[in-house]
Enzyme design. Structure first.
Site, PDB file in Angstrom:
ATOM      1  CE1 TYR A 127      -4.145   1.899   0.552  1.00 44.67           C
ATOM      2  CE2 TYR A 127      -2.559   3.439   1.459  1.00 44.67           C
ATOM      3  CZ  TYR A 127      -3.811   3.180   0.953  1.00 44.67           C
ATOM      4  OH  TYR A 127      -4.727   4.193   0.850  1.00 44.67           O
ATOM      5  CD  GLN A 185     -11.692   2.063  -0.338  1.00 44.34           C
ATOM      6  OE1 GLN A 185     -11.728   2.042   0.887  1.00 44.34           O
ATOM      7  NE2 GLN A 185     -11.828   3.178  -1.041  1.00 44.34           N
ATOM      8  CG  ASN A 208      -6.195   6.537   5.804  1.00 44.54           C
ATOM      9  OD1 ASN A 208      -6.379   5.333   6.009  1.00 44.54           O
ATOM     10  ND2 ASN A 208      -6.901   7.198   4.906  1.00 44.54           N
ATOM     11  CB  SER A 231       5.182  10.603  10.722  1.00 46.79           C
ATOM     12  OG  SER A 231       6.580  10.492  10.630  1.00 46.79           O
ATOM     13  CD  GLN A 253       8.949  12.871  11.494  1.00 56.07           C
ATOM     14  OE1 GLN A 253      10.010  13.176  10.982  1.00 56.07           O
ATOM     15  NE2 GLN A 253       8.286  11.782  11.161  1.00 56.07           N
ATOM     16  CG  HIS A 256       5.485  13.191   7.996  1.00 57.30           C
ATOM     17  ND1 HIS A 256       5.457  12.467   6.831  1.00 57.30           N
ATOM     18  CD2 HIS A 256       6.790  13.272   8.343  1.00 57.30           C
ATOM     19  CE1 HIS A 256       6.688  12.119   6.481  1.00 57.30           C
ATOM     20  NE2 HIS A 256       7.512  12.602   7.378  1.00 57.30           N
ATOM     21  CD  GLU A 321       7.771   6.960  12.026  1.00 60.88           C
ATOM     22  OE1 GLU A 321       7.573   6.471  10.898  1.00 60.88           O
ATOM     23  OE2 GLU A 321       7.212   8.015  12.414  1.00 60.88           O
ATOM     24  CG  HIS A 322      11.708   9.066  12.315  1.00 64.86           C
ATOM     25  ND1 HIS A 322      10.361   9.322  12.133  1.00 64.86           N
ATOM     26  CD2 HIS A 322      12.128   8.415  11.195  1.00 64.86           C
ATOM     27  CE1 HIS A 322       9.986   8.860  10.957  1.00 64.86           C
ATOM     28  NE2 HIS A 322      11.030   8.294  10.375  1.00 64.86           N
ATOM     29  CG  ASP A 355      11.442  10.735   6.437  1.00 64.83           C
ATOM     30  OD1 ASP A 355      11.324   9.721   7.149  1.00 64.83           O
ATOM     31  OD2 ASP A 355      11.115  11.870   6.814  1.00 64.83           O
ATOM     32  CD  GLU A 409       4.803 -32.973  26.244  1.00 61.99           C
ATOM     33  OE1 GLU A 409       4.235 -33.151  25.147  1.00 61.99           O
ATOM     34  OE2 GLU A 409       5.687 -32.112  26.415  1.00 61.99           O
ATOM     35  CG  HIS A 414       4.341 -37.558  20.319  1.00 59.52           C
ATOM     36  ND1 HIS A 414       2.994 -37.713  20.148  1.00 59.52           N
ATOM     37  CD2 HIS A 414       4.654 -36.305  19.880  1.00 59.52           C
ATOM     38  CE1 HIS A 414       2.493 -36.600  19.646  1.00 59.52           C
ATOM     39  NE2 HIS A 414       3.487 -35.728  19.467  1.00 59.52           N
TER      40      HIS A 414
END
Length: 445
Positions: A127, A185, A208, A231, A253, A256, A321-322, A355, A409, A414
Site C-alpha cells: 500500500y 477497501q 491512514n 509519523s 516531522q 507529515h 519512530e525516529h 525518509d 505428556e 510420540h
C-alpha cells in the site's frame, strides 16, 4: 520561559506522571473499527463492484472495474527527478542485499543437522499512500526489498488518481501490478481478492487510520508487516547542538500530518530557548504552516531534563519512530537507548535522509510500539522454514529422552515414533548435511 507550546521541566514534574505520559499505547477506535469492518465486508461480498462504489463515495472519483488496473507504460519524469529516484533506489537495493537472510546449519548435541531455510514469498501487496501527498519515497522504500528478496509478484495499490511520478516510481522499483484503489477497501482487495485483483500472501506499507485498522482486522487471513500510524520524531540535544538543525527536524516531522507527534528532550535551558525561537522564525516560511502550527500546539512536547542521561532514559519511554541524537558523542548515546524505530546519529544526520534515500526502509513502528516491534526489513519478505535431519545413530542417542517426554505428556505414539526407528531396519546410509554448499558451523556442545 514563555512559549505557545507545551514545555515541561523534569525537576518540577512527578517522575511517574511524566513517564506515564511519554509511554504510549495505541488502541483501536471503536467507531472507526466498525466503519472499517463494514468496508471489508462489502469488498468480500461484492468484489470489484464494491471497489468502484467505495471509490466514488470516499474519493469522489468515478472508475469502472477495467480502470482499476494500471497497465500503460509510465511517463518518464524530468531528468533530475529520474536521477534522484535512481539514486535512492540504488541505496535501498544495496541495503536490502546486504541484509538478506541466509540459510544456515549446525550439528546439535546428538549429531543431528538443524538449520533454517529462507525462501521469498510468492505474492505480496504494497500500500502506497497518495492523495495530497503522494509518497513516492514509500514506493522506493518498500518494493525494492521485495524485488531483491526474489518475490515474483509485487502488487502495488494507491488511491486514485495516481500521481505520474508515483506511478513511474512504482514501476522502476519493481511492482509487477499497479491498481488505482486506496483506503481500507484496497487492503480488503489484497486480502480477499476480487475479480480484478488476486489475493496476496502478505500486505506491506503505511497508510491512514482506515488502512491501519483494515490491516489489524485482516491479520491472520493474510500476513501483515506492521501497523504504522502517524509519523513521529524525538530529538535529544545537548548544549553543543545546532539549534537550527534541531528545529528543522522537528518542523519537518510536523508537516507529515495533523496527528504527527513531536518530542524534544534537552538538559540545556539555553538550547531549548534557542530551538523554540528558531521554530517561531522558520514556521512563517512553510507552505503547510497551519498544519505544522496545529501539530506543535496539540501534539508536541518540549522537556527540559536534569541531565543528558535522564533525557536518554526518558526517550526510551517514548519509544519514538525516529530518534535524532544531536549530542557530542552520538554513538555512545545510542547504546543507552533501547526502544526506537531508527536512530540518526550526530548533527548532520537529517531525518529526511532516512525518509527519502539513505537505504533502510522508512516504514517504522509508531505509537510506542517500538518497544516490541521493529521497522520493515529484508527478512519480512521471506518465509522461514526450520530443517531437521537425524541419522539412525543420532536418534538412538536421544530415544530414551523422547520416550520420557512422551510419557510425561501422555503421548505414547510420540515415543513409539522414535523407538521404532532405533529398533527397525531401514536405510542405514548416513546422509550428508542439507543446505550443501554452505560451510557448517561449529558443533554445539
Amino acid at each position: 520561559m514563555t512559549s505557545p507550546y507545551r514545555v515541561l521541566r523534569s525537576d518540577r514534574e512527578d517522575p511517574t506522571v511524566l513517564r506515564r505520559e511519554l509511554r504510549r499505547r495505541t488502541f483501536p477506535n471503536p467507531g472507526l473499527a466498525e466503519r472499517v469492518r463494514a468496508i471489508l465486508q462489502r469488498v468480500e461480498t461484492k468484489g470489484d463492484q464494491a471497489l468502484v462504489e467505495l471509490t466514488a463515495e470516499l474519493d469522489r472519483i468515478a472508475l469502472t472495474p477495467s480502470e482499476l488496473c494500471r497497465t500503460e507504460a509510465p511517463e518518464p519524469p524530468a531528468a533530475p527527478v529520474r536521477k534522484t529516484l535512481r539514486w535512492s533506489l540504488g541505496n535501498v537495493r544495496r541495503f536490502a542485499r546486504a541484509s538478506r537472510p541466509r540459510d544456515w546449519r549446525m550439528r546439535n548435541r546428538e549429531g543431528a543437522w538443524v538449520g533454517e531455510r529462507f525462501l521469498p514469498l510468492d505474492r505480496i501487496g504494497v500500500y502506497v499512500p497518495g492523495g495530497t501527498a503522494p509518497l513516492i519515497s514509500t514506493a522506493i522504500m518498500t518494493i525494492p526489498f521485495a524485488r531483491e528478496a526474489g518475490v515474483r509478484e509485487i502488487v502495488a495499490v494507491s488511491p486514485p488518481p495516481i500521481h505520474p511520478v508515483l506511478y513511474y516510481a512504482l514501476r522502476i522499483a519493481g511492482a509487477t501490478e499497479v491498481y488505482a484503489v486506496g483506503g481500507a477497501q484496497a487492503v480488503a482487495a489484497l486480502a480477499y481478492g476480487t475479480e480484478s485483483i488476486r489475493p496476496v500472501d502478505k500486505i506491506f506499507g503505511p497508510g491512514n487510520a482506515y488502512v491501519v485498522e483494515a490491516k489489524r482486522q485482516l491479520f491472520g487471513l493474510v500476513a501483515i508487516d506492521l501497523l504504522p500510524g502517524p509519523s513521529e520524531v524525538a530529538v535529544v540535544a545537548d548544549e553543543g547542538a545546532r539549534a537550527e538543525f534541531v528545529a528543522a527536524d522537528l518542523l519537518a516531522q510536523a508537516e507529515h500530518g495533523s496527528s504527527s507527534r513531536i518530542l524534544l528532550l534537552t538538559p540545556s535551558a539555553k538550547m531549548l530557548e534557542m530551538v523554540l525561537s528558531r521554530i517561531e522564525e522558520e514556521i512563517e516560511t512553510l507552505p503547510r504552516r497551519s498544519m505544522v502550527e496545529s501539530v506543535l500546539r496539540d501534539n508536541a512536547l518540549f522537556v527540559l531534563t536534569r541531565s543528558l542521561e535522564e533525557a536518554l532514559d526518558l526517550v526510551g519511554e517514548f519509544a519514538p519512530e525516529h530518534l535524532s541524537l544531536a549530542v557530542r558523542h552520538p554513538r555512545s548515546a545510542a547504546k543507552r537507548v533501547r526502544h526506537c524505530g531508527a536512530i540518526y546519529l550526530g548533527d548532520y544526520s537529517a531525518v529526511a535522509a532516512g525518509d527519502f534515500l539513505a537505504g533502510p526502509s522508512h516504514t517504522l513502528p509508531t505509537g510506542g510500539s517500538a518497544r516490541a516491534f521493529d521497522g520493515l526489513r529484508m527478512d519480512h519478505f521471506f518465509h522461514r522454514t526450520s530443517l531437521v535431519e537425524y541419522t539412525r545413530s543420532a536418534i538412538a542417542r536421544v530415544e530414551p529422552k523422547i520416550a520420557l517426554f512422551a510419557e510425561i505428556e501422555g503421548l505414547a505414539a510420540h515415543g513409539r515414533s522414535a523407538s521404532v526407528r532405533v529398533a527397525g531396519r531401514g536405510r542405514h546410509k548416513e546422509n550428508g548435511p542439507f543446505l550443501r554448499g554452505r560451510p557448517p558451523s561449529a558443533k554445539v556442545r
